[in-house]
Design a protein around this motif. Structure first.
Motif, PDB file in Angstrom:
ATOM      1  N   LYS A 149      15.864 102.295 143.403  1.00 30.79           N
ATOM      2  CA  LYS A 149      15.429 101.881 142.078  1.00 30.79           C
ATOM      3  C   LYS A 149      13.930 102.007 141.946  1.00 30.79           C
ATOM      4  O   LYS A 149      13.403 102.398 140.891  1.00 30.79           O
ATOM      5  CB  LYS A 149      15.862 100.433 141.833  1.00 30.79           C
ATOM      6  N   ARG A 150      13.219 101.702 143.049  1.00 34.67           N
ATOM      7  CA  ARG A 150      11.768 101.826 143.025  1.00 34.67           C
ATOM      8  C   ARG A 150      11.345 103.279 142.852  1.00 34.67           C
ATOM      9  O   ARG A 150      10.396 103.587 142.127  1.00 34.67           O
ATOM     10  CB  ARG A 150      11.191 101.265 144.327  1.00 34.67           C
ATOM     11  N   ASP A 151      12.049 104.197 143.507  1.00 28.02           N
ATOM     12  CA  ASP A 151      11.739 105.622 143.362  1.00 28.02           C
ATOM     13  C   ASP A 151      11.939 106.088 141.923  1.00 28.02           C
ATOM     14  O   ASP A 151      11.128 106.866 141.397  1.00 28.02           O
ATOM     15  CB  ASP A 151      12.619 106.448 144.300  1.00 28.02           C
ATOM     16  N   ARG A 152      13.006 105.642 141.291  1.00 34.73           N
ATOM     17  CA  ARG A 152      13.237 106.030 139.893  1.00 34.73           C
ATOM     18  C   ARG A 152      12.140 105.469 138.990  1.00 34.73           C
ATOM     19  O   ARG A 152      11.701 106.131 138.058  1.00 34.73           O
ATOM     20  CB  ARG A 152      14.616 105.534 139.437  1.00 34.73           C
ATOM     21  N   THR A 153      11.708 104.233 139.284  1.00 29.65           N
ATOM     22  CA  THR A 153      10.644 103.636 138.479  1.00 29.65           C
ATOM     23  C   THR A 153       9.337 104.410 138.628  1.00 29.65           C
ATOM     24  O   THR A 153       8.641 104.685 137.641  1.00 29.65           O
ATOM     25  CB  THR A 153      10.421 102.173 138.895  1.00 29.65           C
ATOM     26  N   LEU A 154       9.015 104.786 139.866  1.00 28.50           N
ATOM     27  CA  LEU A 154       7.804 105.579 140.098  1.00 28.50           C
ATOM     28  C   LEU A 154       7.893 106.948 139.424  1.00 28.50           C
ATOM     29  O   LEU A 154       6.910 107.453 138.877  1.00 28.50           O
ATOM     30  CB  LEU A 154       7.584 105.742 141.603  1.00 28.50           C
ATOM     31  N   LYS A 155       9.076 107.544 139.468  1.00 22.10           N
ATOM     32  CA  LYS A 155       9.263 108.848 138.820  1.00 22.10           C
ATOM     33  C   LYS A 155       9.071 108.750 137.309  1.00 22.10           C
ATOM     34  O   LYS A 155       8.426 109.613 136.690  1.00 22.10           O
ATOM     35  CB  LYS A 155      10.656 109.375 139.151  1.00 22.10           C
ATOM     36  N   LYS A 156       9.609 107.663 136.699  1.00 25.74           N
ATOM     37  CA  LYS A 156       9.428 107.476 135.263  1.00 25.74           C
ATOM     38  C   LYS A 156       7.963 107.219 134.923  1.00 25.74           C
ATOM     39  O   LYS A 156       7.450 107.727 133.917  1.00 25.74           O
ATOM     40  CB  LYS A 156      10.293 106.312 134.780  1.00 25.74           C
TER      41      LYS A 156
END
Length: 531
Positions: free
Chosen positions: A2-9
């Motif tokens: 979830k953290r990776d998706r947040t950073l990507k966004k």
């Protein structure tokens, strides 16, 4: 996860904001369009010999009536102030009109009216057009996507850039594409040599049985210095996907050395030595960093050599050169192209078979360097080069002319990806500084750095296509090797405004080189061993 998706966004949001800001800035940038239009118009006038001869037959001296910038530009282009030609004095009027299409293209019309003492009126209209800075928006967005690690196709960026440069006018777009392709085929003679050498490499690799799988290192260096882009043609023989990083070093080093020997005058030793002694700090840094790395990583084992194939190739070259002396049609071809065609003929005439399916498949890679050369020719054909010169003209900043010259060469070289285009666009502007060694060095260094950093350079695109890499991976390797030398160049040319301390620049160069070397050694990342 979830953290990776947040950073990507978050990364995509920052990229979107930067792209919007860059596009708005380009669309609203304050460009002196009249000055660019006058520059394009004078270039058009200088090539219209029929019009100039008609003017000379009617007028012996021309004087402007309204003393406008258009009249001054016409007088500089025609140059009849000394009273040459006919016996009449003429009065000149130049009227201009302009309009913009979607904020992407500027169209100008200049009407020239000449009236002599006998009342004869000579009138002619000229039209010039050029893209506005907003046309660069697709390339800027692509560069930002590359920086943020976001997928964005280079092909689509080029298509959008070409369309925007013509303001999405199909008729204008077709004309520009045809003109650019014609210009590329006429001026880029070395591209055919690159194709011929690449075809020879494929023949060597896919011959049955294989004849030679290594390229002698000294021969490769000499070939690269003579013709830097040719090293892209020997990728199939010299490099593999696991040695891509090493493949970056030698082409960059050879291209830098080729630029270092750029202005030799072989008929006079002293001017040649003077050009070699120019303080080209970026060039020196590249040669020091990459030359040391390449030398320490050189293989010590003896490389296999196919003697009979070398003898056959040498005989073929001698035969072709003999025919070139006797047949003018062959002699008109470039020397490098003649030699590469000769070794191709010698190899094809060798007994054996070739895997033509693999050869034809790999030949499709040539579409990438062809695309890069087309973009370079298109940039110059549309007049975007004049727009860039207006933005980065070093003469507008006399106190920091050395640094601005370096940055101007960097911008022109990165945008066009072509050394000769960028160099000869900037050279006439700096004629008044022909005796200033730092300005000369900054010009050559800036264009060299920009060309090496350009995504349209043939080596970048050949690596991208041949090794089937993502563009970000192909481009990141080159930037990682060049950024220390680029920092050295920018810092030292920034110090050029301090005229009173001459020794400061070589001392700073030595300090920065030692600093980068110490940082690499401390991190234990300067490893010269092969992977």
């Amino acid at each position: 996860m979830k953290r990776d998706r947040t950073l990507k966004k978050a990364r995509f949001a920052v990229f979107a904001l930067c792209s919007i800001f860059a596009v708005v800035y380009l669309l609203r940038s304050g460009l002196d369009e009249e000055r660019v239009a006058l520059s394009r118009w004078t270039q058009l006038l200088s090539t219209d010999r029929e019009f100039i001869e008609n003017v000379e037959s009617q007028c012996s001296m021309i004087s402007g009536v309204d003393q406008t910038d258009g009249e001054a530009a016409f007088l500089r282009a025609v140059n009849l102030s000394q009273g040459e030609g006919g016996s009449n004095r003429c009065q000149l009027r130049v009227a201009s009109k302009n309009l913009s299409r979607f904020g992407l293209q500027s169209l100008w019309n200049f009407t020239v009216q000449l009236k002599n003492q006998e009342g004869f009126v000579f009138q002619k209209a000229f039209s010039v057009s050029f893209p506005l800075p907003g046309a660069l928006a697709p390339l800027i967005v692509w560069a930002l996507a590359l920086a943020f690690g976001i997928r964005f196709s280079l092909v689509w960026a080029i298509v959008a850039y070409v369309s925007a440069s013509a303001a999405f006018n199909p008729a204008r777009l077709s004309l520009l594409i045809v003109s650019s392709a014609s210009r590329m085929m006429i001026t880029e003679k070395h591209f055919l040599s690159l194709c011929a050498l690449y075809f020879w490499s494929l023949l060597m690799k896919h011959s049955i049985p294989r004849k030679l799988m290594t390229w002698p290192r000294p021969l490769g260096v000499l070939l690269g210095v003579w013709h830097p882009s040719s090293l892209a043609g020997v990728f199939p023989l010299q490099y593999s996907k696991t040695f891509v990083e090493k493949g970056w070093i030698e082409p960059i080093l050879c291209a830098t050395l080729s630029a270092y020997f750029l202005v030799p005058q072989w008929d006079a030793l002293q001017p040649w030595l003077t050009s070699l002694m120019l303080p080209r700090y970026f060039t020196f840094a590249v040669i020091l960093f990459l030359g040391t790395r390449s030398w320490l990583s050189a293989k010590t084992e003896r490389q296999p050599v196919c003697l009979w194939l070398i003898i056959r190739s040498v005989l073929a070259c001698i035969l072709v050169e003999g025919l070139a002396r006797e047949i003018p049609t062959i002699g008109r071809f470039d020397l490098f192209l003649r030699l590469t065609l000769a070794i191709n003929v010698a190899l094809i005439a060798t007994p054996g078979r070739f895997n033509w399916k693999a050869i034809v498949k790999n030949l499709l890679v040539l579409r990438w360097p062809a695309l890069g050369l087309f973009v370079s020719a298109f940039t110059l054909t549309t007049g975007l080069g004049d727009v860039l010169l207006e933005y980065c003209n070093p003469l507008y900043h006399p106190n920091t002319v050395v640094l601005c010259t370096f940055l101007a060469g960097l911008l022109m070289g990165t945008t066009t990806g072509n050394f000769s285009y960028s160099f000869f666009q900037l050279l006439p502007l700096l004629a008044k500084y022909h005796s200033d060694s730092l300005v000369q060095a900054a010009l050559v260094d800036g264009v060299t750095a920009g060309t090496l950093l350009s995504p349209f350079h043939p080596i970048v695109l050949m690596t991208f296509g041949y090794f089937d890499q993502r563009m970000i991976n192909a481009y990141k390797g080159r930037i990682s090797l060049l950024w220390p030398a680029l920092v050295v160049g920018i810092v030292i040319y920034s110090l050029s405004s301090l005229k009173g301390i001459i020794i400061l620049q070589p001392i700073t160069f030595t300090f920065l080189c030692l600093l980068f070397a110490a940082a690499k050694l401390k991190e234990n990342r300067w490893s010269f061993a092969s992977a």
